[in-house]
Design a protein around this motif. Sequence first.
Motif, mmCIF file in Angstrom:
data_model
loop_
_atom_site.group_PDB
_atom_site.id
_atom_site.type_symbol
_atom_site.label_atom_id
_atom_site.label_comp_id
_atom_site.label_asym_id
_atom_site.label_seq_id
_atom_site.Cartn_x
_atom_site.Cartn_y
_atom_site.Cartn_z
ATOM 1 N N MET A 117 103.844 109.673 114.595
ATOM 2 C CA MET A 117 102.864 110.281 115.505
ATOM 3 C C MET A 117 102.694 109.426 116.752
ATOM 4 N N ALA A 118 102.637 108.093 116.552
ATOM 5 C CA ALA A 118 102.469 107.194 117.697
ATOM 6 C C ALA A 118 103.674 107.305 118.627
ATOM 7 N N LYS A 119 104.840 107.486 118.034
ATOM 8 C CA LYS A 119 106.057 107.593 118.845
ATOM 9 C C LYS A 119 106.054 108.880 119.665
ATOM 10 N N VAL A 120 105.731 109.983 119.014
ATOM 11 C CA VAL A 120 105.704 111.264 119.720
ATOM 12 C C VAL A 120 104.648 111.226 120.832
ATOM 13 N N GLN A 121 103.530 110.562 120.539
ATOM 14 C CA GLN A 121 102.482 110.418 121.546
ATOM 15 C C GLN A 121 103.014 109.628 122.750
ATOM 16 N N ARG A 178 101.819 100.661 116.550
ATOM 17 C CA ARG A 178 102.328 100.973 117.887
ATOM 18 C C ARG A 178 103.140 99.811 118.466
ATOM 19 N N HIS A 179 103.172 98.703 117.732
ATOM 20 C CA HIS A 179 103.862 97.519 118.255
ATOM 21 C C HIS A 179 105.174 97.273 117.510
ATOM 22 N N PRO A 180 106.184 96.786 118.267
ATOM 23 C CA PRO A 180 107.503 96.572 117.660
ATOM 24 C C PRO A 180 107.466 95.610 116.472
ATOM 25 N N THR A 181 106.562 94.637 116.525
ATOM 26 C CA THR A 181 106.534 93.602 115.485
ATOM 27 C C THR A 181 106.057 94.126 114.130
ATOM 28 N N PHE A 182 105.516 95.348 114.122
ATOM 29 C CA PHE A 182 105.033 95.929 112.867
ATOM 30 C C PHE A 182 106.187 96.266 111.933
ATOM 31 N N TYR A 183 107.374 96.417 112.481
ATOM 32 C CA TYR A 183 108.528 96.871 111.695
ATOM 33 C C TYR A 183 109.405 95.691 111.296
ATOM 34 N N ASP A 184 109.612 95.542 109.987
ATOM 35 C CA ASP A 184 110.362 94.405 109.446
ATOM 36 C C ASP A 184 111.857 94.668 109.473
ATOM 37 N N LEU A 185 112.557 93.871 110.222
ATOM 38 C CA LEU A 185 114.002 94.044 110.287
ATOM 39 C C LEU A 185 114.674 92.699 109.999
ATOM 40 N N GLY A 235 115.804 107.329 116.053
ATOM 41 C CA GLY A 235 115.247 106.053 116.515
ATOM 42 C C GLY A 235 116.346 105.030 116.781
ATOM 43 N N TRP A 236 117.248 104.905 115.821
ATOM 44 C CA TRP A 236 118.303 103.893 115.968
ATOM 45 C C TRP A 236 119.289 104.260 117.084
ATOM 46 N N LEU A 237 119.891 105.456 116.992
ATOM 47 C CA LEU A 237 120.992 105.794 117.901
ATOM 48 C C LEU A 237 120.528 106.422 119.220
ATOM 49 N N VAL A 238 119.677 107.437 119.118
ATOM 50 C CA VAL A 238 119.262 108.136 120.337
ATOM 51 C C VAL A 238 118.389 107.226 121.198
ATOM 52 N N ASP A 239 117.392 106.580 120.571
ATOM 53 C CA ASP A 239 116.563 105.670 121.360
ATOM 54 C C ASP A 239 117.362 104.442 121.778
ATOM 55 N N ARG A 249 107.289 100.425 132.270
ATOM 56 C CA ARG A 249 106.338 100.825 131.218
ATOM 57 C C ARG A 249 107.064 101.492 130.049
ATOM 58 N N VAL A 250 107.970 102.399 130.384
ATOM 59 C CA VAL A 250 108.685 103.149 129.353
ATOM 60 C C VAL A 250 109.469 102.184 128.452
ATOM 61 N N CYS A 251 110.201 101.277 129.073
ATOM 62 C CA CYS A 251 111.062 100.375 128.288
ATOM 63 C C CYS A 251 110.240 99.478 127.363
ATOM 64 N N LYS A 252 109.083 99.059 127.865
ATOM 65 C CA LYS A 252 108.213 98.208 127.053
ATOM 66 C C LYS A 252 107.832 98.933 125.767
ATOM 67 N N GLU A 253 107.586 100.243 125.888
ATOM 68 C CA GLU A 253 107.126 101.010 124.728
ATOM 69 C C GLU A 253 108.276 101.455 123.827
ATOM 70 N N GLU A 254 109.453 101.537 124.421
ATOM 71 C CA GLU A 254 110.599 102.096 123.718
ATOM 72 C C GLU A 254 111.063 101.196 122.557
ATOM 73 N N SER A 255 110.826 99.911 122.677
ATOM 74 C CA SER A 255 111.324 98.974 121.674
ATOM 75 C C SER A 255 110.763 99.283 120.278
ATOM 76 N N PHE A 256 109.495 99.661 120.226
ATOM 77 C CA PHE A 256 108.892 100.031 118.943
ATOM 78 C C PHE A 256 109.585 101.271 118.367
ATOM 79 N N HIS A 257 109.976 102.184 119.230
ATOM 80 C CA HIS A 257 110.620 103.410 118.759
ATOM 81 C C HIS A 257 111.913 103.104 118.013
ATOM 82 N N GLN A 258 112.712 102.241 118.610
ATOM 83 C CA GLN A 258 113.994 101.956 117.995
ATOM 84 C C GLN A 258 113.809 101.191 116.683
ATOM 85 N N ARG A 259 112.852 100.283 116.677
ATOM 86 C CA ARG A 259 112.626 99.497 115.456
ATOM 87 C C ARG A 259 112.081 100.356 114.321
#
Lengths: 315, 94
Positions: free
Chosen positions: A68-72, B80-87, A124-128, A152-162
């Motif tokens: 949900m956070a990602k779609v938001q 919402r933060h990247p660090t939440f995900y364990d990789l 998340g892995w490939l498309v993002d 701004r976008v790139c800063k937020e995108e990292s969580f998406h891929q992870r």
Amino acid sequence: MEKNLEEIFQSRIDREEKIEPKDWMPDDYRKTLIRQISQHAHSEIVGMLPEGNWITRAPTLKRKVGLMAKVQDEAGHGLYLYSAAETLGVDRDTLFEQLHSGKAKYSSIFNYPTVTWADIGAIGWLVDGAAIMNQVPLCRCSYGPYARAMVRVCKEESFHQRQGFEILLSLSQGSEEQKRMLQSAVDRWWWPSVMMFGPSDDDSPNSAKSMKWKIKRFSNDDLRQKFVDVCYEQAKVLNVTLPDPDIKWNEERGHYDFGLIDWEEFWQVIKGNGPCNKERLAARNKAWDEGAWVREAAMAHAAKRKERSNKKKVA
Amino acid sequence: MENNWPLWEIFIRSKNGLSHKHVGSLHASDEEMAMQNARDVYTRRSEGVSIWLVESKHITASNPDNGDSMFDPANDKVYRHPTFYDLPEELKHI
């Protein structure tokens, strides 16, 4: 005179100066940017659809809030980008109309279906992952409002891929069935993701101009190569194979060689004949049409409040 | 008091490529005077390459008394933060 302005403009670009909305710019630069930024915005908005498909069926609460956070975030990215496009003199309703009528393009990747939960991880892995590779150089794009939106976008995108990779990692450590589900999602998403970088350099007529204007910093093929190199190594962590028998390390080039892309499929999806083109456009149009009363009600409410406060002032 | 000049908020772009940031305010009778005074007050030492003016009455600000209810909801959304995900460590370029 015109030529002179163009020379001054180009020398500003060459000096790595950012161009701002009120600065002089060639018509073609403006048009190219409006097209690129609005397509980018449309992609963020349409990109919510394949993922939204799984929000109600996410396997755990943790996965659900993450998705949900990602779609938001994607909605927010669409907003930053539409706003950046508007600084070039195009209005929001025109852009929406172009999307809804099918006149405007968006990233063809979103015309593929999300048939299992593993597809959400693969996106998340490939498309993002591919999107990030495209977007990071855009933070240095010559047009100021676009470049700043992309930061701004790139800063937020990292969580998406992870979050995507973690979904796949869980599946890779799960049952045989989950592992099969993972591999089949990778099989489905790999080639469309490789295609996300757009046509090959020889086949991309606008690339040279965009490079000269520093809207683009790297060629489609260079970015695609980087993506393949990175993903090949990451795939090992997931114990999956990329569905390309020709992928092989090339010592001489210092890169992975990879197989031929099915450009026929790429152009078919762009032309509107992908698996979900019609469904996506129908969903956007439905949301727009059914939201009409909300937009009208908000304006009516604002007008009523204004009228009331004017009356108070008079009294 | 009625003859007070309107208040203007001043935003400066310190360097090409950066966004405008709020630096302060001043009173002026109209935008032309506000622009000249903003230049003289806020960019005497080459602090900027561009100025934006907004008359203060046009700015809607969040209420500082509502700060908690306004911004708290973001605090418990660690996902919402990247660090939440364990990789794993061996995963590179992500």
